[in-house]
Design a protein around this motif. Structure first.
Motif, PDB file in Angstrom:
ATOM      1  N   SER A  23      10.869  -0.818   1.275  1.00 25.88           N
ATOM      2  CA  SER A  23      10.691  -1.912   0.313  1.00 25.88           C
ATOM      3  C   SER A  23       9.433  -2.724   0.578  1.00 25.88           C
ATOM      4  CB  SER A  23      11.913  -2.846   0.340  1.00 25.88           C
ATOM      5  OG  SER A  23      11.922  -3.641   1.515  1.00 25.88           O
ATOM      6  N   SER A  26      10.871 -10.036  -0.141  1.00 21.61           N
ATOM      7  CA  SER A  26      10.710  -8.891   0.748  1.00 21.61           C
ATOM      8  C   SER A  26      11.711  -8.995   1.897  1.00 21.61           C
ATOM      9  CB  SER A  26       9.283  -8.865   1.297  1.00 21.61           C
ATOM     10  OG  SER A  26       9.095  -7.763   2.138  1.00 21.61           O
ATOM     11  N   ARG A  43      13.953  -2.902  -2.955  1.00 23.87           N
ATOM     12  CA  ARG A  43      14.452  -4.224  -2.567  1.00 23.87           C
ATOM     13  C   ARG A  43      15.712  -4.565  -3.341  1.00 23.87           C
ATOM     14  NH1 ARG A  43       9.030  -6.070  -2.947  1.00 23.87           N
ATOM     15  NH2 ARG A  43       9.532  -7.161  -4.871  1.00 23.87           N
TER      16      ARG A  43
END
Length: 285
Positions: free
Chosen positions: A83, A52, A11
């Motif tokens: 991610s 996220s 991420r």
């Protein structure tokens, strides 16, 4: 744990790339948010890796930034997919500092200053139990046990036979003198720190009381560094209700200079080990 399966790091890398694309386009986060009909805070959270990122988010942002190379879009979409995987720590349920654990899991080196307690990566189970119970007196026993298990699981990073985390710890003398769990727990804990400090990838220094005022008087902090050049260093400051992550170069540099002063003022490695062993013997009396 390899970085390509670490959702926190994926991420973060994706967020850095999205920020770079926005800056190349010459747009502000506010302008992007207005185009996508979302809040500016969402764009900021996507870019700093704290939120996220969905493949739809990536697709929409690439559209705003007019990314024409489909290979770049596909690569970013794959990073978004990766991610959303779960790291080992998710098996323990909701962990307040899960972002930090993800960074620590992927870090190559960690420098930390502790003014009050033995750093988590060097804690024994009994010390960790007593510490968490004392710090969080209203926490149910099951949650205390979960936090302890996570802390012990994190220590695999310094015990790994392949590429263990390089750890440098500066402990204020108060960490040695604060009795957590009773004399026997403290003796075992300090003996453990002294033993671990003999590992080639672990350095422990003690900052004695007689140093007086020093650059660490404002509290605990850690500096995480990564093997991949694409990952900038991070300063982590733990809070009671929220944590702070500093990634700007001038912030990291400021804390790095502070840490160099702490290392210079602390006892050297051999003197520090002797101080730890001497205090451990005091608890045995």
């Amino acid at each position: 744990m390899a970085s390509n399966v670490n959702p926190t790091v994926r991420r973060r890398r994706l967020g850095q790339e999205l920020r770079r694309l926005r800056e190349v386009k010459g747009m502000t986060a506010e302008e992007v948010a207005e185009r996508l009909l979302v809040s500016q805070s969402k764009i900021s959270r996507l870019e700093n890796g704290r939120r996220s990122i969905s493949q739809r988010d990536v697709r929409d942002l690439c559209g705003v930034y007019e990314v024409e190379d489909q290979r770049i879009v596909d690569s970013l979409m794959q990073m978004a997919k990766d991610s959303r995987q779960q790291g080992w720590w998710h098996a323990f349920g909701d962990i307040p500092y899960s972002v930090y654990i993800g960074l620590e899991t992927d870090a190559e080196s960690l420098r930390t200053y502790e003014p009050q307690m033995i750093t988590g990566l060097l804690q024994t189970r009994t010390y960790a139990e007593a510490l968490i119970q004392g710090a969080l007196p209203e926490t149910p026993a099951a949650d205390v046990e979960k936090r302890v298990n996570v802390r012990i699981r994190r220590q695999e990073r310094i015990h790994s036979e392949h590429g263990p985390l390089r750890l440098w710890v500066v402990l204020d003398e108060a960490c040695l003198r604060r009795v957590v769990g009773g004399p026997q727990v403290m003796r075992e804990q300090l003996e453990h720190v002294a033993e671990m400090s003999q590992q080639p990838h672990i350095t422990v220094q003690v900052l004695p009381f007689d140093v007086g005022a020093h650059p660490g008087v404002n509290g605990q902090y850690s500096i995480l560094e990564f093997a991949d050049a694409a990952d900038s260093s991070v300063v982590y400051i733990e809070g009671v209700t929220s944590d702070l992550y500093l990634e700007k170069a001038h912030d990291v540099q400021k804390y790095t200079v502070m840490y160099e002063h702490l290392r210079a003022q602390a006892l050297n490695v051999d003197e520090s080990r002797r101080r730890i062993e001497d205090v451990a013997k005091e608890y045995a009396r």
